[in-house]
Design an enzyme around this catalytic site. Structure first.
Site: not given
Length: 832
Positions: A525, A729, A733
């Site tokens: 991410d 995070d 997610d």
């Protein structure tokens, strides 16, 4: 189950309202019945009902027709301790949800894979039990059951019945149990070693008398005396040191399972029995020296195994002792400052406690008075203390490394950061990866095959050379090492996960290391993972000619304008001002123009803060160039420029961006060097995501992804044969972390993301993922070495013993060394 049946071998008359299973009085309103041979039978409690149902399900209901006594009750040999019989499903330690209960139990007496198989198999036969996972390396068992199926005490009773005492997991009890086991094993080891040395003194003359030089120097009477002395000196080793092997073998046979202790006990009993017969008859070979040496060496192996288990649990023990048992409560604060020592578990949100230097913070809270530094190494693995001033949030379990402070509790000790981590660690230590389960299955089959091979070797040698039949059969039983096979994987994984935990990497699921080692795609991410997750002022440049305000004053003015705004850019400017400027100015008549900026008066002067077009309306179109227009490095989330101007003048330009983490580039480069495919998957705008990808050298990038789109992307990779590791995070997610083959959550991320991740980076360092990958590679290498050694040893040693090339004492040496090699090799993983 057979332990329960043992006390009741034949038929007894049944008189209501007695329990059909144990014979104790049943309450008139008791609702527990079991259909036995087509007829409903009254039971006195859920425990009897569960055992009776298990007997019926196993096809052994005919036992009730042939018994002459009732089954064992609480006064029998397999009685459950009174304090454990009181455990019920409403105990908060077992609460999971509205329908299920779950417990982490500490089990005593675990010796090999067959013990694990027996425990899991027995519990899964109980009504209501839906999951049972035993970890041989940590001695912990995770059990999940339905509330309407059985009670917590029934689970404990079932374990006690098959010879494995169990208790709800408690750190103090675990520590005491390990210490007691170590002391008991030390005493047995001392007795076995003493017996071995003394026996060697008496068998040495017989060996010397048999060589070519000294043949005939020992007469028959003296030889017989030496044998009787050796017999007496071997008895302590047999009757005391070897009792764990006989007890374990008996428990396995009683439960109709073949554990590692079965061939060991048979080998010891056969060698000792043959020696006693030979001594009594005055002819034949004796093996007292082999018996005592085998017991001593096997206990040495057990000692190493116990030491490995203690070291594997060392990091967990440090965490479990991290929260103090008491705290100094200031009940009358702020009017009174009298401290009262209270139980830390009784603290609740809003309480104020005093924390002295060197003490641990008993719960999560905010510092309200004083400043200090906190040692967070227990939680994050970071050894350097961190400065904590008034207003700072401190997690429970941190050590006060500076001055005395006052802390306002925000979460009770049971809900603290450390307590939450302990729950994750307990969950991690009670599961097994696929490789360990494979080794368990192989080891359980191995013992049965070994017994057949020993019997076959005895028969062949009895036909070929009867005098060698017993020594060969004993050597086959003794030389085998199923424990090396069953310990090969869990010992290595326990050592590796302990090392990672000490570095601030919490492995929650058992498959993390082996799956990470196989991963082909590492998906990151962006916000909060590759970047720091919050916009910040990276640079301030002065603009325009003249003696306008310097950078500090310009930041001061901008912060005054942004004081009441909740925009992320406003928070970034305010945070920069707080860190750089002591005084605070006040802005008046502030107006916000959506999408453009802010206008207001500071010290009577009108200012505008926002985009270039908005500021140009009062500052003029001649913007000029910033005196230092260098773009800040490491701007990963896209560079945003904010201008400050006043009537007829441009004053300053603020460069704001979400910076890349300091270790982001190193982490990506590390995975690329390993041949992994690195992917950037972000919910941010595609343009910003590609900026970050280009800066880090990532070729596969996807922006503008909703949570479901992230999941679809990962599943598409998996359908193409990829093994996906996800690092994320934030709440959005959680779904993709759950969908990936293995997942990591940043320790500073949302709790939901951490709850769905397979591992948590407590230290908040992105490069910890790469460190985990390196550790996974080393762990898989050690596991392969251990398995290869265990299989090669057994494939070589067992045929050699069956062919008569190894005598019993040499077989004992090989067996002990095989286990020691596996354990010592695994302990190498604890080193950095």
């Amino acid at each position: 189950m057979n332990a329960v049946l043992a006390a009741a071998p034949s038929a007894v008359p049944q008189q209501d309202p007695c329990c059909f299973h144990c014979g104790l009085p049943a309450a008139p309103n008791a609702q527990w019945t079991v259909a036995i041979d087509g007829a409903p039978r009254q039971m006195c409690c859920p425990g009897c009902a569960a055992v009776a149902q298990a007997i019926v399900d196993a096809g052994q209901s005919s036992w009730y027709a042939t018994r002459d006594g009732y089954a064992a009750t609480a006064s029998g040999a397999d009685a459950l301790p009174a304090e454990l019989a009181l455990y019920r499903n409403d105990d908060p330690r077992f609460a999971l949800d509205a329908t299920d209960c779950e417990a982490v139990l500490l089990v005593d007496g675990i010796r090999c894979a067959a013990c694990v198989w027996l425990i899991e198999h027995r519990l899964l036969q109980m009504p209501g039990v839906v999951q049972a996972e035993m970890n041989i390396a940590t001695g912990r068992l995770r059990v999940r059951w339905r509330k309407d199926g059985c009670e917590a005490a029934d689970v404990l009773r079932a374990l006690h019945a098959i010879g494995y005492p169990a208790w709800p997991y408690d750190a103090a009890r675990h520590s005491r149990q390990l210490q007691q086991s170590s002391k008991a094993l030390g005493r047995r080891l001392f007795v076995a070693g003493l017996s071995m040395m003394q026996v060697m003194m008496y068998v040495a003359p017989a060996y010397l008398a048999d060589d070519a030089v000294n043949r005939g120097t020992l007469d028959d009477g003296m030889a017989a005396l030496m044998q009787w002395a050796s017999l007496l000196l071997t008895l302590p080793a047999i009757c005391y040191s070897a009792t764990p092997f006989f007890r374990g073998a008996w428990s396995s046979l009683r439960a109709r399972a073949l554990g590692m202790d079965v061939p060991v006990a048979l080998g010891i009993a056969a060698a000792f029995g043959a020696s006693v017969i030979a001594t009594w008859r005055g002819q034949g070979d004796v093996y007292y020296d082999s018996v005592t040496m085998f017991i001593f060496l096997l206990l040495c192996s057990r000692w190493l195994e116990l030491a490995a288990r203690r070291k594997a649990a060392s990091a967990l023990e440090r965490m479990q002792h991290g929260l103090p048992a008491s705290a100094s409560l200031l009940a009358g604060w702020p009017t009174a400052r009298i401290a009262t020592v209270v139980d830390a578990a009784a603290l609740k949100a809003g309480d104020v406690i005093a924390v002295k230097p060197g003490e641990a913070f008993a719960a999560d809270g905010d510092i309200i008075e004083g400043s200090t530094s906190a040692d967070l190494s227990l939680l994050t693995g970071e050894s350097a203390p961190q400065a904590m001033a008034a207003g700072a949030t401190v997690p429970g379990g941190a050590i006060n490394a500076g001055n005395a402070v006052l802390l306002r509790v925000t979460r009770a000790a049971g809900d603290s950061t450390l307590a939450g981590l302990l729950k994750l660690v307990e969950k991690a230590g009670s599961s097994k990866p696929a490789m360990a389960m494979w080794a368990d299955r192989v080891a359980s089959i191995f013992v049965a095959a070994l017994l057949l091979l020993a019997a076959g070797a005895w028969l062949w040698w009895h036909w070929a050379d009867p005098g060698r039949a017993w020594p060969v059969a004993i050597a086959v039983l003794v030389v085998s090492c199923p424990c090396a096979l069953s310990l090969a994987t869990p010992s290595a994984l326990a050592a590796a996960t302990d090392r990672l935990l000490a570095q601030g990497i919490l492995v929650v699921q058992p498959h993390v290391l082996e799956t990470l080692h196989r991963a082909t795609h590492i998906v990151f991410d962006k916000t909060g993972t590759l970047t720091e997750g919050k916009p910040a002022v990276r640079h301030v440049s002065r603009m325009g000619p003249g003696a306008g305000p310097d950078n500090r004053a310009a930041l001061h003015i901008a912060a005054a304008l942004e004081a009441n705004s909740a925009h992320p850019i406003a928070r970034a400017i305010s945070a920069a001002a707080e860190s750089r400027i002591a005084a605070r100015w006040t802005a008046m008549d502030v107006r916000e123009m959506p999408g453009q900026g802010l206008e207001g008066f500071v010290c009577g002067q009108r200012y505008r803060l926002g985009n270039a077009a908005f500021v140009a309306a009062i500052a003029g179109n001649d913007m000029g160039e910033p005196d230092d227009g260098a773009v800040p490095e490491r701007c990963g989330g896209g560079l945003t420029t904010v201008y400050l101007g006043t009537n007829g003048a441009w004053l300053a330009c603020f460069y704001i961006c979400d910076a890349l983490r300091a270790d982001a580039q190193r982490t990506v480069d590390d995975f690329l060097k390993q041949g992994k495919q690195v992917v950037l998957l972000s919910g941010d705008r595609d343009r910003l995501a590609r900026q970050v990808a280009n800066q880090l050298g990532i070729t596969m990038v996807q922006g503008d992804c909703l949570p479901q789109q992230k999941v679809d992307y990962v599943r598409q990779l998996q359908r193409g044969g990829a093994v996906v590791a996800m690092v994320g995070d934030g709440i959005n997610d959680a779904a993709v972390l759950r969908s990936a083959d293995v997942s990591f959550a940043m320790g500073s991320g949302a709790a939901l993301a951490q709850a769905h991740a397979d591992a948590v980076l407590l230290n908040g360092q992105l490069h910890a993922v790469a460190d985990s990958a390196h550790c996974a590679g080393r762990a898989m290498g050690v596991i392969r070495q251990n398995l290869a050694w265990a299989m090669l040893y057994n494939a070589t040693a067992i045929p050699a013993a069956a062919l008569g090339w190894l005598n019993p004492w040499l077989s004992g040496v090989g067996m002990a060394l095989s286990s020691a090699v596996v354990v010592i090799n695994a302990l190498r993983l604890r080193k950095a």
